[in-house]
Design a protein around this motif. Structure first.
Motif, short mmCIF file in Angstrom:
data_model
loop_
_atom_site.label_atom_id
_atom_site.label_comp_id
_atom_site.label_asym_id
_atom_site.label_seq_id
_atom_site.Cartn_x
_atom_site.Cartn_y
_atom_site.Cartn_z
N THR A 1 5.78 3.06 1.91
CA THR A 1 5.13 1.81 1.53
C THR A 1 4.86 0.97 2.77
N LEU B 1 -3.62 7.11 2.01
CA LEU B 1 -3.03 6.32 0.92
C LEU B 1 -2.79 7.17 -0.32
N LEU C 1 0.86 -1.17 0.00
CA LEU C 1 0.00 0.00 0.00
C LEU C 1 0.90 1.22 0.00
N MET D 1 -0.81 0.79 -5.29
CA MET D 1 -0.98 -0.51 -4.64
C MET D 1 -0.44 -1.59 -5.55
#
Length: 100
Positions: free
Chosen positions: A49, A82, A9, A86
């Motif tokens: 990350t 986020l 992510l 991904m």
């Protein structure tokens, strides 16, 4: 058959640890839903990350878990942190040298 979901992510710069905090909160609902393993990790070489490794009793158990209120709440809390980047893979586990 055991289902694995291993991925990454992308976090907004400087927000990785907040995502880790959300993802590592104790959640008994996951085990009840069929989660066998849920590990969250970081790598200082990739500071934006979050790495996640999941094992589930089945792909269906994983899909069903996404409807749990506790999971939906965690997703909603993490989404603004986020970056949208991904990655990962999903697969059916066929064996392991650690168990019969």
């Amino acid at each position: 058959m055991t289902f694995a979901n291993v991925g990454t992510l992308g976090a907004l710069p400087g927000r990785r640890d907040e995502i880790v905090t959300i993802l590592t909160r104790l959640n008994a609902d996951l085990a009840e839903a069929g989660c066998l393993l849920y590990e969250v990790g970081v790598n200082e070489d990739a500071p934006d990350t979050v790495f996640v490794a999941e094992l589930w009793e089945s792909a269906e158990a994983h899909r069903a878990s996404l409807q749990l209120e506790s999971v939906r709440s965690a997703i909603a809390e993490a989404m603004p942190l986020l970056s949208g980047e991904m990655g990962g893979e999903r697969f059916e586990v066929v064996g392991s040298p650690l168990r019969a």
